[in-house]
Design an enzyme around this catalytic site. Structure first.
Site, PDB file in Angstrom:
ATOM      1  N   LEU A  13     -55.727  48.669 -28.737  1.00 47.13           N
ATOM      2  CA  LEU A  13     -54.800  49.021 -29.824  1.00 47.13           C
ATOM      3  C   LEU A  13     -53.643  49.855 -29.272  1.00 47.13           C
ATOM      4  CD1 LEU A  13     -57.422  49.986 -32.560  1.00 47.13           C
ATOM      5  CD2 LEU A  13     -56.553  47.724 -31.898  1.00 47.13           C
ATOM      6  N   ARG A  20     -46.608  61.944 -33.254  1.00 46.49           N
ATOM      7  CA  ARG A  20     -46.869  63.310 -32.801  1.00 46.49           C
ATOM      8  C   ARG A  20     -46.327  63.586 -31.392  1.00 46.49           C
ATOM      9  NH1 ARG A  20     -53.067  62.704 -34.707  1.00 46.49           N
ATOM     10  NH2 ARG A  20     -52.420  60.514 -34.502  1.00 46.49           N
ATOM     11  N   ARG A 335     -32.880  57.984   1.779  1.00 46.00           N
ATOM     12  CA  ARG A 335     -32.639  57.270   0.522  1.00 46.00           C
ATOM     13  C   ARG A 335     -33.016  55.798   0.639  1.00 46.00           C
ATOM     14  NH1 ARG A 335     -26.818  58.351  -0.643  1.00 46.00           N
ATOM     15  NH2 ARG A 335     -27.292  56.966  -2.381  1.00 46.00           N
TER      16      ARG A 335
HETATM   17  C1  UD1 Z   1     -58.415  57.725 -33.893  1.00 47.90           C
HETATM   18  C2  UD1 Z   1     -59.664  57.557 -34.757  1.00 47.90           C
HETATM   19  C3  UD1 Z   1     -60.488  58.829 -34.678  1.00 47.90           C
HETATM   20  C4  UD1 Z   1     -60.851  59.127 -33.256  1.00 47.90           C
HETATM   21  C5  UD1 Z   1     -59.608  59.174 -32.372  1.00 47.90           C
HETATM   22  C6  UD1 Z   1     -60.010  59.222 -30.904  1.00 47.90           C
HETATM   23  C7  UD1 Z   1     -59.023  56.074 -36.589  1.00 47.90           C
HETATM   24  C8  UD1 Z   1     -58.658  55.972 -38.016  1.00 47.90           C
HETATM   25  N1  UD1 Z   1     -59.255  57.313 -36.116  1.00 47.90           N
HETATM   26  O1  UD1 Z   1     -57.629  58.757 -34.444  1.00 47.90           O
HETATM   27  O2  UD1 Z   1     -61.678  58.692 -35.436  1.00 47.90           O
HETATM   28  O3  UD1 Z   1     -61.544  60.360 -33.188  1.00 47.90           O
HETATM   29  O4  UD1 Z   1     -58.809  57.997 -32.560  1.00 47.90           O
HETATM   30  O5  UD1 Z   1     -58.907  59.438 -30.076  1.00 47.90           O
HETATM   31  O6  UD1 Z   1     -59.094  55.061 -35.899  1.00 47.90           O
HETATM   32  N2  UD1 Z   1     -52.844  52.056 -33.524  1.00 47.90           N
HETATM   33  C9  UD1 Z   1     -52.381  50.779 -33.774  1.00 47.90           C
HETATM   34  N3  UD1 Z   1     -51.946  50.469 -35.042  1.00 47.90           N
HETATM   35  C10 UD1 Z   1     -51.985  51.359 -36.053  1.00 47.90           C
HETATM   36  C11 UD1 Z   1     -52.476  52.650 -35.799  1.00 47.90           C
HETATM   37  C12 UD1 Z   1     -52.898  52.971 -34.529  1.00 47.90           C
HETATM   38  O7  UD1 Z   1     -52.334  49.943 -32.876  1.00 47.90           O
HETATM   39  O8  UD1 Z   1     -51.566  50.982 -37.163  1.00 47.90           O
HETATM   40  C13 UD1 Z   1     -53.294  52.403 -32.166  1.00 47.90           C
HETATM   41  C14 UD1 Z   1     -52.496  53.549 -31.556  1.00 47.90           C
HETATM   42  O9  UD1 Z   1     -51.400  53.034 -30.799  1.00 47.90           O
HETATM   43  C15 UD1 Z   1     -53.533  54.248 -30.685  1.00 47.90           C
HETATM   44  C16 UD1 Z   1     -54.853  53.936 -31.362  1.00 47.90           C
HETATM   45  O10 UD1 Z   1     -54.616  52.854 -32.227  1.00 47.90           O
HETATM   46  O11 UD1 Z   1     -53.531  53.722 -29.376  1.00 47.90           O
HETATM   47  C17 UD1 Z   1     -55.400  55.133 -32.152  1.00 47.90           C
HETATM   48  O12 UD1 Z   1     -54.457  55.508 -33.134  1.00 47.90           O
HETATM   49  P1  UD1 Z   1     -54.123  57.044 -33.431  1.00 47.90           P
HETATM   50  O13 UD1 Z   1     -53.100  57.072 -34.499  1.00 47.90           O
HETATM   51  O14 UD1 Z   1     -53.836  57.753 -32.185  1.00 47.90           O
HETATM   52  O15 UD1 Z   1     -55.513  57.525 -34.045  1.00 47.90           O
HETATM   53  P2  UD1 Z   1     -56.091  59.015 -34.007  1.00 47.90           P
HETATM   54  O16 UD1 Z   1     -55.463  59.806 -35.092  1.00 47.90           O
HETATM   55  O17 UD1 Z   1     -56.033  59.555 -32.639  1.00 47.90           O
HETATM   56 MG    MG Z   2     -55.015  58.969 -31.030  1.00 48.97          MG
END
Ligand code: UD1
Ligand code: MG
Length: 454
Positions: A13, A20, A335
């Site tokens: 993902l 943030r 360089r």
């Molecule tokens: C997420 C988990 C949390 C866990 C944490 C670990 C969820 C809802 N929460 O929170 O339980 O403890 O990771 O690090 O999953 N992403 C997408 N599409 C989206 C949203 C996110 O591809 O619509 C990807 C982001 O790029 C990222 C990953 O998913 O690589 C996690 O998303 P993020 O928003 O960082 O979730 P956390 O708040 O960290």
């Molecule tokens: Mg995260």
């Protein structure tokens, strides 16, 4: 190649907005030890034996695609509607895979061993859903694992769902999951939307618990491995952990780091045995170092190739190649596209660009050699400069074998100094100097011709 996970597809993902980070660069492309963080996740999956990888990217995710390259399927998540929605985008690309490994793209320190252990446990226990957990001192923004009085997992509560986020230690969800495909796809549709229209992948844990599916939490052995990166403070912390890992690998392979705390080595760097790295040195990009070298203190190498037994002190080397027994510095700058043959000596305040210096060339002080070919054993005097730019174009300079370029000589390119020729101090050389000749003055004239072979 490990074929254990041949019937699996890994889904990474990487489509989140990364708000943030407060950055115009997508979060998963922020570098750690010279590589974008999502590369570590993909590499760990592949190293563990997951050959098929699908990466979920945002509509403007071309840079992610470029950073990860070919051999991966990409699917686009049109809008960042949560991790559950992101996984749903991968269904078609995942094809007929029986099992899915789903990985957050922002948890880069997770190792191949841990992923393999998670997937093996998932298979051995015939689980529908397995996920990695960790015990951390500060739960912060992680999703918290909920258990009932018998210790059975009942769900994951996201920090955003807590009215009063509890401070302090907790068991958290690390962001790595295994799913039996037949269980996952129908249940993804059952994930409820939050007030913000997001669908949390982590809601599946409560769904699995409720319907009595085979649910397996797998504890991580090292909680540092599963640090998620949401902001730059976490990025810096992960970088420090990764740096420690990289340094330790080199130390155990026979490289001396005088002060590991101030030695910054990128992930892809190779270093030969018995090389000593002095403090405050940076080895960046695709740098490779031979055996028995001494580098630093205060040295920066980027994409440099350095042969055996070289000494480089307080200098910068970028995209340049040094054969063996070359010494550089202090305070010099090599360089791009510079090639220094064995035994070259570069002293202080010297700059070389896009030039080849033959064996044993000596360039001790305050000189600039750019766009030049310098023959073996030539001597470049203090303050000598190749005047390679006429305001419009760059021109080349050729300096013959054994030539002696006097102090403060200006070589107005294009110009050739013949083998064994010499220039006087302060000469401004506008015309070729024949082999063995001596040229002096401004503009320089030939004052004597010697037999270069004598
Ligand atoms: C997420 C988990 C949390 C866990 C944490 C670990 C969820 C809802 N929460 O929170 O339980 O403890 O990771 O690090 O999953 N992403 C997408 N599409 C989206 C949203 C996110 O591809 O619509 C990807 C982001 O790029 C990222 C990953 O998913 O690589 C996690 O998303 P993020 O928003 O960082 O979730 P956390 O708040 O960290
Ligand atoms: Mg995260």
């Amino acid at each position: 190649m490990n074929d254990t996970f041949a019937h699996w597809t890994a889904v990474i993902l990487a489509a989140g907005q990364g708000k943030r980070m407060r950055s115009s660069l997508p979060k998963v492309l922020h570098p750690l030890a010279g590589r974008p963080m999502v590369r570590y996740v993909v590499d760990a999956a592949r190293e563990a034996g997951f050959r098929r990888c699908v990466v979920v990217i945002a509509p403007d995710g071309d840079a992610v695609r470029a950073a990860l390259g070919d051999g991966i399927d990409y699917v686009t998540q049109a809008e960042a509607l949560g991790t559950g929605h992101a996984v749903a985008q991968a269904q078609q690309a995942a094809g007929e895979a029986e099992q899915l490994l789903v990985l957050n793209g922002d948890v880069p320190l997770v190792t191949a061993e841990t992923l393999a252990r998670l997937a093996r446990a998932h298979e051995e226990q015939a689980a529908d859903l397995s996920f990695l957990t960790a015990q951390v001192d500060e739960a912060g923004e992680y999703g918290r694992v909920q258990r009932d009085s018998d210790g059975r997992v009942t769900g994951i509560v996201e920090a955003a769902e807590l009215d009063n986020a509890t401070e302090g230690p907790a068991e958290i969800n690390a962001g790595q999951y295994c799913f039996r495909a037949r269980w996952l796809w129908p249940n993804l549709a059952a994930i409820p939307s939050t007030g913000d229209g997001e669908r949390y992948l982590t809601s599946l844990i409560a769904i699995a618990a409720r319907e009595g599916a085979a649910l397996l939490p797998v504890p991580a052995l090292d909680s540092d491995e599963v640090r998620g990166i949401n902001d730059r403070a976490q990025l810096a912390h992960a970088e420090a952990i990764l740096r420690g890992r990289i340094n330790r690998r080199h130390l155990l392979a026979g490289v001396s780091l005088v002060d590991p705390a101030t030695t910054y080595i990128d992930a892809g760097v190779t270093i030969g045995r018995d090389t000593v790295i002095e403090p405050n040195s940076y080895l960046r990009g695709a740098t490779s170092i031979g055996e028995g070298c001494r580098l630093g203190p205060n040295t920066i190498l980027r994409d440099a190739t350095v042969g055996d037994r070289c000494h480089i002190v307080a200098s910068t080397v970028e995209s340049a190649t040094l054969e063996e027994d070359v010494d550089v510095g202090p305070y010099s700058h090599l360089r791009p596209d510079s090639y220094l043959c064995s035994g070259v000596h570069i002293g202080n305040f010297a700059e070389v660009k896009n030039s080849r210096l033959g064996k044993g060339v000596k360039m001790g002080h305050h000189s600039y050699i750019g766009d030049a070919d310098v023959g073996e054993e030539a001597n470049i005097g203090a303050g000598a400069v190749t005047v390679n730019f006429d305001g419009r174009n760059k021109h080349r300079t050729v300096i013959g074998r054994g030539a002696f370029v006097g102090s403060d000589t200006m070589l107005i390119a294009p110009v050739t100094i013949g083998d064994g020729a010499r220039t006087g101090a302060g000469a401004v050389v506008t015309h070729d100097v024949p082999p063995g000749a001596l040229a002096v003055g401004a503009p320089a004239r030939i004052v004597s011709e010697e037999d270069a072979k004598a």
